[in-house]
Scaffold this motif. Structure first.
Motif, PDB file in Angstrom:
ATOM      1  N   THR A   1      -4.022 -13.391   0.793  1.00  0.00           N
ATOM      2  CA  THR A   1      -4.353 -14.785   0.476  1.00  0.00           C
ATOM      3  C   THR A   1      -4.730 -14.971  -0.985  1.00  0.00           C
ATOM      4  N   GLY A   2      -4.976 -13.863  -1.690  1.00  0.00           N
ATOM      5  CA  GLY A   2      -5.434 -13.959  -3.072  1.00  0.00           C
ATOM      6  C   GLY A   2      -6.936 -14.151  -3.185  1.00  0.00           C
ATOM      7  N   LEU A   3      -7.608 -14.323  -2.059  1.00  0.00           N
ATOM      8  CA  LEU A   3      -9.058 -14.504  -2.085  1.00  0.00           C
ATOM      9  C   LEU A   3      -9.749 -13.172  -2.368  1.00  0.00           C
ATOM     10  N   PRO A   4     -10.868 -13.179  -3.075  1.00  0.00           N
ATOM     11  CA  PRO A   4     -11.519 -11.918  -3.451  1.00  0.00           C
ATOM     12  C   PRO A   4     -12.115 -11.155  -2.274  1.00  0.00           C
ATOM     13  N   TRP A   5     -12.218 -11.767  -1.113  1.00  0.00           N
ATOM     14  CA  TRP A   5     -12.798 -11.088   0.050  1.00  0.00           C
ATOM     15  C   TRP A   5     -11.747 -10.829   1.129  1.00  0.00           C
TER      16      TRP A   5
ATOM     17  N   LYS B   1       0.819  -1.215   0.000  1.00  0.00           N
ATOM     18  CA  LYS B   1       0.000   0.000   0.000  1.00  0.00           C
ATOM     19  C   LYS B   1       0.851   1.262   0.000  1.00  0.00           C
ATOM     20  N   ASN B   2       2.039   1.210   0.559  1.00  0.00           N
ATOM     21  CA  ASN B   2       2.909   2.383   0.618  1.00  0.00           C
ATOM     22  C   ASN B   2       3.712   2.601  -0.662  1.00  0.00           C
ATOM     23  N   ASN B   3       3.648   1.673  -1.588  1.00  0.00           N
ATOM     24  CA  ASN B   3       4.310   1.834  -2.874  1.00  0.00           C
ATOM     25  C   ASN B   3       3.437   2.757  -3.735  1.00  0.00           C
ATOM     26  N   PRO B   4       3.948   3.936  -4.132  1.00  0.00           N
ATOM     27  CA  PRO B   4       3.130   4.889  -4.889  1.00  0.00           C
ATOM     28  C   PRO B   4       2.679   4.364  -6.252  1.00  0.00           C
ATOM     29  N   LEU B   5       3.294   3.302  -6.730  1.00  0.00           N
ATOM     30  CA  LEU B   5       2.862   2.719  -8.007  1.00  0.00           C
ATOM     31  C   LEU B   5       1.569   1.923  -7.855  1.00  0.00           C
ATOM     32  N   ASN B   6       1.243   1.517  -6.642  1.00  0.00           N
ATOM     33  CA  ASN B   6       0.030   0.740  -6.396  1.00  0.00           C
ATOM     34  C   ASN B   6      -1.120   1.672  -6.029  1.00  0.00           C
ATOM     35  N   GLN B   7      -2.265   1.436  -6.638  1.00  0.00           N
ATOM     36  CA  GLN B   7      -3.440   2.273  -6.411  1.00  0.00           C
ATOM     37  C   GLN B   7      -4.609   1.414  -5.924  1.00  0.00           C
ATOM     38  N   LEU B   8      -5.438   2.032  -5.121  1.00  0.00           N
ATOM     39  CA  LEU B   8      -6.657   1.375  -4.633  1.00  0.00           C
ATOM     40  C   LEU B   8      -7.664   1.304  -5.774  1.00  0.00           C
ATOM     41  N   ASN B   9      -8.178   0.120  -6.044  1.00  0.00           N
ATOM     42  CA  ASN B   9      -9.186  -0.072  -7.086  1.00  0.00           C
ATOM     43  C   ASN B   9     -10.532   0.483  -6.640  1.00  0.00           C
ATOM     44  N   GLN B  10     -11.425   0.660  -7.592  1.00  0.00           N
ATOM     45  CA  GLN B  10     -12.775   1.133  -7.294  1.00  0.00           C
ATOM     46  C   GLN B  10     -13.493   0.101  -6.413  1.00  0.00           C
ATOM     47  N   PHE B  11     -14.299   0.600  -5.474  1.00  0.00           N
ATOM     48  CA  PHE B  11     -14.994  -0.281  -4.534  1.00  0.00           C
ATOM     49  C   PHE B  11     -16.017  -1.153  -5.251  1.00  0.00           C
ATOM     50  N   VAL B  12     -16.007  -2.431  -4.935  1.00  0.00           N
ATOM     51  CA  VAL B  12     -17.032  -3.388  -5.322  1.00  0.00           C
ATOM     52  C   VAL B  12     -17.332  -4.245  -4.096  1.00  0.00           C
ATOM     53  N   SER B  13     -18.532  -4.764  -4.041  1.00  0.00           N
ATOM     54  CA  SER B  13     -18.923  -5.627  -2.921  1.00  0.00           C
ATOM     55  C   SER B  13     -19.654  -6.839  -3.455  1.00  0.00           C
ATOM     56  N   ASP B  14     -19.410  -7.964  -2.824  1.00  0.00           N
ATOM     57  CA  ASP B  14     -20.166  -9.172  -3.153  1.00  0.00           C
ATOM     58  C   ASP B  14     -21.229  -9.427  -2.091  1.00  0.00           C
ATOM     59  N   GLY B  15     -21.532  -8.404  -1.289  1.00  0.00           N
ATOM     60  CA  GLY B  15     -22.499  -8.573  -0.201  1.00  0.00           C
ATOM     61  C   GLY B  15     -21.850  -9.394   0.897  1.00  0.00           C
ATOM     62  N   CYS B  16     -22.508 -10.430   1.304  1.00  0.00           N
ATOM     63  CA  CYS B  16     -21.961 -11.320   2.329  1.00  0.00           C
ATOM     64  C   CYS B  16     -21.158 -12.403   1.620  1.00  0.00           C
ATOM     65  N   SER B  17     -19.852 -12.387   1.843  1.00  0.00           N
ATOM     66  CA  SER B  17     -18.913 -13.237   1.108  1.00  0.00           C
ATOM     67  C   SER B  17     -19.091 -14.713   1.422  1.00  0.00           C
TER      68      SER B  17
ATOM     69  N   SER C   1     -35.163 -11.398  -0.901  1.00  0.00           N
ATOM     70  CA  SER C   1     -34.214 -11.743  -1.963  1.00  0.00           C
ATOM     71  C   SER C   1     -32.759 -11.640  -1.513  1.00  0.00           C
ATOM     72  N   GLU C   2     -32.533 -11.102  -0.305  1.00  0.00           N
ATOM     73  CA  GLU C   2     -31.166 -11.026   0.233  1.00  0.00           C
ATOM     74  C   GLU C   2     -31.223 -11.194   1.743  1.00  0.00           C
ATOM     75  N   PRO C   3     -30.115 -11.562   2.355  1.00  0.00           N
ATOM     76  CA  PRO C   3     -30.111 -11.711   3.812  1.00  0.00           C
ATOM     77  C   PRO C   3     -30.504 -10.395   4.486  1.00  0.00           C
ATOM     78  N   PRO C   4     -31.213 -10.444   5.582  1.00  0.00           N
ATOM     79  CA  PRO C   4     -31.635  -9.208   6.255  1.00  0.00           C
ATOM     80  C   PRO C   4     -30.466  -8.378   6.766  1.00  0.00           C
ATOM     81  N   TRP C   5     -29.293  -8.959   6.864  1.00  0.00           N
ATOM     82  CA  TRP C   5     -28.104  -8.257   7.351  1.00  0.00           C
ATOM     83  C   TRP C   5     -27.155  -7.885   6.204  1.00  0.00           C
ATOM     84  N   GLU C   6     -27.635  -7.870   4.979  1.00  0.00           N
ATOM     85  CA  GLU C   6     -26.810  -7.563   3.800  1.00  0.00           C
ATOM     86  C   GLU C   6     -26.077  -6.227   3.946  1.00  0.00           C
ATOM     87  N   ALA C   7     -26.754  -5.201   4.458  1.00  0.00           N
ATOM     88  CA  ALA C   7     -26.121  -3.878   4.616  1.00  0.00           C
ATOM     89  C   ALA C   7     -24.908  -3.958   5.549  1.00  0.00           C
ATOM     90  N   CYS C   8     -24.963  -4.831   6.542  1.00  0.00           N
ATOM     91  CA  CYS C   8     -23.818  -5.016   7.448  1.00  0.00           C
ATOM     92  C   CYS C   8     -22.606  -5.518   6.663  1.00  0.00           C
TER      93      CYS C   8
END
Length: 195
Positions: A180-184, A53-69, A92-99
């Motif tokens: 870990t390479g995992l998307p979440w 994260k401290n390497n200036p060549l690396n940038q934070l990607n745009q936020f995406v969410s998969d909801g509850c992983s 249609s989604e878990p009641p705690w999706e916003a969490c």
């Protein structure tokens, strides 16, 4: 190295679920314990992520969410799409999706740049605890409506949410490790770590 990290994580998860390892850490415990199991398991990943994260060549990607992983939201949506009775009763989604989406926002940025490995560890643990409390609070705040919808008592709704929130907490403590390479994973908005 990524394959070894993933296999190690899956082994740890299996052993944790089977009761052969101590609990991830006591809920509500916010002090880092350098000798603690989770700290030892993940601190090197936080160090690697901090450098990335401290390497200036690396940038934070745009936020995406998969909801509850881990397939929780996807599985819920699948059932709702395939079974009208399920969707009518449970939505249609878990009641705690916003969490989960709020939790994803913190995981995505992982505290941004210039965060020490120890601070990153503490922030992740705090985010996981906030997820646990949010899911539990959802059960309390919506207990009357969910009680009617599910045809169970308000106390049972709250008890179920307490159990679900505890399981989700333990799952994200193990499954959300950095690098870990995992998307979440913790810091998934940054390029993947190369350990």
């Amino acid at each position: 190295m990524k394959v070894i990290a993933r296999l190690t994580m899956l082994l740890v998860l299996f052993l944790s679920v089977s009761g052969r390892l101590p609990a991830a850490e006591p809920e509500g415990s916010m002090e880092p314990d350098p000798a603690g199991f989770m700290y030892q398991l993940e601190i090197s990943g936080h160090r690697t992520l901090s450098v990335l994260k401290n390497n200036p060549l690396n940038q934070l990607n745009q936020f995406v969410s998969d909801g509850c992983s881990g397939g929780l939201s996807v599985g819920w949506e699948y059932l709702a799409g395939k079974m009208q009775k399920f969707e009518n009763r449970y939505g249609s989604e878990p009641p705690w999706e916003a969490c989960c989406v709020s939790h994803d926002r913190v995981y995505h940025a992982a505290g941004g740049r210039n965060l020490s490995a120890v601070d990153s560890f503490e922030l992740r643990r705090s985010a996981d605890e906030l997820l646990r409390m949010c899911v539990q609070r959802t059960g309390t705040e919506r207990s009357a409506a969910l009680s009617r919808a599910y045809n169970i008592s308000s106390q049972e709704v709250e008890r179920l949410h307490a159990v679900i929130s505890s399981l989700m907490y333990r799952a994200v403590r193990i499954g959300g490790l950095p690098c870990t390479g995992l998307p979440w994973r913790w810091g998934y908005g940054w390029p993947d770590c190369e350990e």
